[in-house]
Design a protein around this motif. Structure first.
Motif, PDB file in Angstrom:
ATOM      1  N   TYR A  45       0.909  -1.287  -0.073  1.00 17.36           N
ATOM      2  CA  TYR A  45      -0.024   0.120  -0.317  1.00 17.36           C
ATOM      3  C   TYR A  45       0.898   1.254   0.163  1.00 17.36           C
ATOM      4  O   TYR A  45       0.703   2.275  -1.174  1.00 17.36           O
ATOM      5  N   GLN A  46       1.765   1.318   0.838  1.00 15.54           N
ATOM      6  CA  GLN A  46       2.936   2.869   0.693  1.00 15.54           C
ATOM      7  C   GLN A  46       3.521   2.663  -0.801  1.00 15.54           C
ATOM      8  O   GLN A  46       3.949   3.828  -0.680  1.00 15.54           O
ATOM      9  N   ARG A  72       0.633   4.578  -2.968  1.00 16.73           N
ATOM     10  CA  ARG A  72       0.540   5.193  -2.076  1.00 16.73           C
ATOM     11  C   ARG A  72       1.377   6.360  -2.736  1.00 16.73           C
ATOM     12  O   ARG A  72       1.218   7.716  -3.728  1.00 16.73           O
ATOM     13  N   THR A  88      -2.792  10.345   1.982  1.00 17.47           N
ATOM     14  CA  THR A  88      -3.994  10.142   1.299  1.00 17.47           C
ATOM     15  C   THR A  88      -4.429  10.556   0.853  1.00 17.47           C
ATOM     16  O   THR A  88      -5.863  11.617   1.443  1.00 17.47           O
ATOM     17  N   LEU A 119      -6.630   6.174  -7.232  1.00 18.65           N
ATOM     18  CA  LEU A 119      -7.234   5.527  -5.496  1.00 18.65           C
ATOM     19  C   LEU A 119      -7.971   4.163  -5.648  1.00 18.65           C
ATOM     20  O   LEU A 119      -8.266   3.972  -4.155  1.00 18.65           O
ATOM     21  N   LEU A 174      -5.626   1.362  -4.750  1.00 19.33           N
ATOM     22  CA  LEU A 174      -5.037   1.782  -3.083  1.00 19.33           C
ATOM     23  C   LEU A 174      -6.706   1.126  -2.534  1.00 19.33           C
ATOM     24  O   LEU A 174      -6.844   0.935  -1.237  1.00 19.33           O
ATOM     25  N   GLU A 175      -8.148   2.004  -2.220  1.00 13.67           N
ATOM     26  CA  GLU A 175      -8.474   1.738  -1.678  1.00 13.67           C
ATOM     27  C   GLU A 175      -9.713   0.193  -1.394  1.00 13.67           C
ATOM     28  O   GLU A 175      -9.778  -0.476  -0.666  1.00 13.67           O
TER      29      GLU A 175
END
Length: 282
Positions: free
Chosen positions: A5-6, A9, A53, A79, A82-83
Motif C-alpha cells: 500500500y505504501q 501511494r 492519502t 485511488l 489503493l482503497e
C-alpha cells in the motif's frame, strides 16, 4: 499499513508530481499549485511524497489545477486501487454503520470456507443483538459516525443466516480473553456466552478458543477473516485492510494455523465458556 500500500501511494505521488511538472505552458511549482487550489504547500508536498492519502476531491482538484482535467479519471482509478486494499473508517463510516455491515454481509455470502481469528471481541457472525449493539455503539462513538446503530444491528444479524447454510463452513478461533471482556453489561455478556455454547453444536461451525494459559507459537495480534483462501480482511483502529495478494493470504493462513494449534474445541471449549460464565456470577 502494508508495504504494498505504501508503495502504491508513493507511486500515486510520483504521478501527481509528473502532472504538476508537465503543466501546459510552464513548469508549475508546488507553492504555485497550492496557491491555485487554496491548499497549504505542505499538503502538496505530502501528497507528492506519499505521506498523505489523497481523497477523490483532492485528485479532481489536482487535475484541474495542473490544467489537465482529462487526467482525473486515471488518478481516480489509481485511488480505487489503493482503497481496494485499505479502507479508512473515516470514509467508510461517513454514511453510517449500516453500509459497512452490508459490505461484510456480501463478502461472507460469497465465500464457502470462512476462517476467522479474533482476540478482542466475539466475531460479528456469532453476536447476540444486545452484544452487537454494544460493540457497534462503541465504534460509532469512537469514530463519531452517524448513529444508525439499530439498522447496523439488524444487518449484522442477517449475516448469521449463513451459519445454517449446509454449503458453508466456518472455522472460528477466538482468544479466551474475548469471553471475559466487559465491553457490554454483565447480563448481556451472559447471554452472549450462552449463545456461544449453542453454536458449538452446529455442523457448519468449528468453534475453538485459545486458553489464556496456552503456550502460543505466535502473539495473538489483530483479528482477521480469510475467505476461501483468496482474500483476507484485517481490522485496525483507523482502517480495514482487504488483501488478496498470494503472499498476504499465505501469511495469514500460517498465523491462523499456528493459533489453531493452541486452541481447544468441543467439551474443552464449553468448559472455557463455563469458566467465564462463573466469573461473571462471582
Amino acid at each position: 499499513m502494508s508495504t504494498d500500500y505504501q508503495q502504491a501511494r508513493a507511486a500515486l505521488g510520483v504521478r501527481l508530481r509528473e502532472l504538476r511538472e508537465s503543466c501546459p505552458g510552464s513548469r508549475l511549482t508546488g507553492t504555485a499549485l497550492a496557491a491555485r487550489l487554496g491548499w497549504t504547500q505542505s499538503k502538496v508536498s505530502k501528497l507528492e511524497t506519499g505521506r498523505q492519502t489523497a481523497t477523490a476531491d483532492d485528485l479532481r482538484a489536482w487535475a484541474a489545477g495542473v490544467e489537465q482535467p482529462e487526467s482525473a479519471a486515471e488518478l481516480l482509478s489509481r485511488l480505487g486501487g489503493l482503497e481496494s486494499r485499505i479502507r479508512s473508517w473515516r470514509r467508510q463510516l461517513a454514511a453510517g454503520l449500516r453500509p459497512v455491515q452490508d459490505v461484510h454481509n456480501e463478502a461472507q455470502a460469497g465465500a464457502t470456507v470462512l476462517r476467522a481469528w479474533e482476540s478482542s471481541w466475539v466475531v460479528g457472525v456469532l453476536q447476540t443483538p444486545d452484544y452487537a449493539r454494544a460493540i457497534l455503539g462503541s465504534f460509532a462513538e469512537l469514530h463519531q459516525t452517524p448513529r444508525d446503530v439499530e439498522e447496523a444491528v439488524r444487518a449484522r444479524m442477517k449475516r448469521q443466516e449463513g451459519l445454517y447454510d449446509p454449503g458453508r463452513h466456518y472455522q472460528i478461533l477466538m482468544w479466551e480473553a474475548v469471553l471475559h471482556t466487559r465491553i457490554c453489561p454483565p447480563l448481556v455478556l451472559v447471554a452472549q456466552l450462552d449463545r456461544l455454547q449453542g453454536v458449538i453444536g452446529l455442523d457448519t461451525v468449528e468453534l475453538g478458543f485459545v486458553p489464556l494459559e496456552a503456550a502460543l507459537k505466535i502473539p495473538p495480534g489483530l483479528g482477521f477473516w480469510i475467505y476461501d483462501d483468496r482474500q483476507v480482511v484485517v481490522e485496525t483502529w483507523h482502517a480495514e485492510l482487504w488483501l488478496d495478494d498470494a503472499d498476504s493470504v499465505a501469511t495469514h493462513l500460517r498465523v491462523w494455523e499456528a493459533l489453531r494449534a493452541s486452541a481447544v474445541f468441543g467439551a474443552d471449549a464449553q468448559r472455557l465458556i463455563g469458566r467465564a460464565r462463573r466469573a461473571i456470577d462471582a
